[in-house]
Scaffold this motif. Structure first.
Motif: not given
Length: 471
Positions: A186-190, A194-196, A38-45
């Motif tokens: 909850f684990k799916i919410a994790l 991580y994305a956040g 998500y760091v990579t994708s957000i920077i890129g987008s």
């Protein structure tokens, strides 16, 4: 004999220790892969969106404030930039089509085949695609090429499945190592947590990097991080044991037929009815659609009047929005003590409606802050509905399930790009925040779709409490 009796418990205890250690390694790798991706994708987008706006502004002979110091007045943000925003919205929609149309087949293939061949391959493939995408983007930025060459990176990401195939494999991995209860939700919410975290780390830093270093350096950072993520993907243990995989004697037609099995008969579900599965899928469709385009839409919304944000101000806003994802996961844990998943999904929809309505009316930072606060649990509807659906399906069908979910998300992305960017382009002249009210309407339809599922859950409470198998 006594000594043998004393020693026999050591074998299962040792196996339990190995299993726990393996699960910890899996969760650590999931955390790292999700954050890095998500760091990579957000920077890129962000780089692609802002580079597109900058390029079109330069071609139109306009002055964009994205890479220059932002003035206190609105001198750099005049109404003549509306045309550049209009064209930028169209180009953003084109990027989405080129990237996500090829991804449709890959998502179906990846999800179904992961039940046969395991999850790891379908984690590595999209991570590799992300690396190739931003490497191609880096070349475009380095040589200041026409924005049409950004399509090369979009195609590379599309044929390797995009992040939707990655999410199929990650959710399948979670299903492999979790129980059939609220802990799975909850684990799916994790993953959203991580994305956040990835969002918070990347949004603010990208704004400052673009301002002081231009577009090339943040893209180089994205390329480096995506390569590191590829290495982590190679290290994650396979979670779907061969004994739990679908037998590989099915032909291709039978394998793909499993993708549609959930719609034909309740006997193909572990628990529940086909109508519950379909309503959950419909709710996901209308709830996810606004979120697939929100980040790019926010950029277009904020660079114009009355906000006239610079790149670092956009980064600050997006970072604050990312923090709400982190907070929402902890709130979800608290809500699970007194509410079931169906009620939480509906409450989350109310939160999303309030958030979008306030943002659509916003005229300054203080109203945007209120919007962020209103939407603090809005995104919880996504992992909660996915958790409900996962509990409806048996353990050997989780890959096919999440293939359905993320194929739907891919279609939502294409649908959202077609509808919402065009709505913004055509309505910005009389009400720039109009598209956010359309977003709110979609979220409302999602909440309404979950009401029959909630009623069914209250009539059959044992469905929520009886499911705790699978270690």
């Amino acid at each position: 004999m006594d000594s043998l009796k004393e020693k026999t418990p050591l074998i299962p205890n040792n196996e339990d220790a190995i299993l726990k250690s393996r699960k910890k390694r899996v969760h650590f790798c999931l955390c790292l892969i999700t954050i890095l991706h998500y760091v990579t994708s957000i920077i890129g987008s962000l780089v692609v969106s802002e580079y597109t706006f900058q390029y079109i502004s330069d071609q139109e002979g306009e002055s964009s404030q994205l890479t220059s110091r932002h003035a206190s007045s609105n001198e750099n943000c005049s109404s003549h930039q509306n045309e550049a925003q209009h064209k930028s919205a169209q180009w953003n929609a084109y990027y989405e089509y080129v990237e996500y149309v090829p991804a449709l087949l890959v998502v179906i293939f990846g999800g179904v085949m992961s039940d046969y061949y395991g999850r790891k391959l379908f984690i590595i493939l999209p991570v590799l695609g992300t690396f190739l995408q931003y490497f191609a983007t880096l070349v475009v930025l380095q040589y200041n090429l026409h924005i049409k060459y950004l399509f090369v990176g979009c195609v590379l990401a599309g044929i390797t499945g995009t992040h939707y195939t990655l999410n199929v494999a990650l959710c399948g991995t979670i299903a492999d190592v979790s129980n059939y209860d609220n802990s799975r939700t909850f684990k799916i919410a994790l993953l959203h947590l991580y994305a956040g975290l990835g969002s918070v780390m990347s949004q603010l830093s990208t704004g400052y990097m673009i301002k002081y270093l231009g577009f090339t350096m943040p893209c180089l950072v994205a390329v480096t991080l995506s390569f590191l993520n590829l290495l982590v993907g190679l290290c994650i243990p396979e979670t779907l044991d061969k004994s739990k995989r679908k037998p590989n004697k099915d032909n291709l037609y039978q394998k793909l037929g499993r993708f549609f099995a959930f719609y034909t008969s309740s006997s193909n579900l572990r628990d529940g009815k086909v109508w519950q599965f379909v309503l959950c899928l419909l709710a996901l469709f209308v709830i996810i659609s606004p979120y697939t385009t929100r980040q790019s839409m926010d950029i277009l919304y904020f660079v114009g009047q009355p906000f006239c944000f610079s790149s670092e101000e956009i980064g600050w806003y997006n970072s604050l929005s990312g923090l709400t994802i982190v907070v929402s996961v902890f709130l979800l844990k608290l809500l699970h003590f007194c509410l079931n998943d169906e009620i939480i999904a509906i409450l989350s929809c109310f939160s999303g409606i309030a958030c979008f309505c306030v943002e659509g009316l916003a005229s300054g930072w203080w109203m945007l802050g209120i919007a962020i606060g209103c939407g603090v649990i809005a995104l919880n509807s996504l992992p909660v509905i996915k958790g409900i659906m996962s509990r409806l399906v048996n353990e050997k069908e989780q890959g096919a399930l999440f293939a359905n979910v993320y194929l739907l998300e891919t279609l939502c992305r294409l649908f959202g790009s077609t509808v919402f960017f065009n709505i913004y382009a055509e309505t910005q002249y009389f009400m720039r925040g109009f598209v956010y009210f359309v977003y709110a309407g979609f979220i409302a339809m999602g909440g309404i779709s979950m009401i029959p599922v909630l009623i069914s859950a209250h009539r059959n409470p044992k469905k929520v409490t009886e499911i705790s198998i699978q270690g």
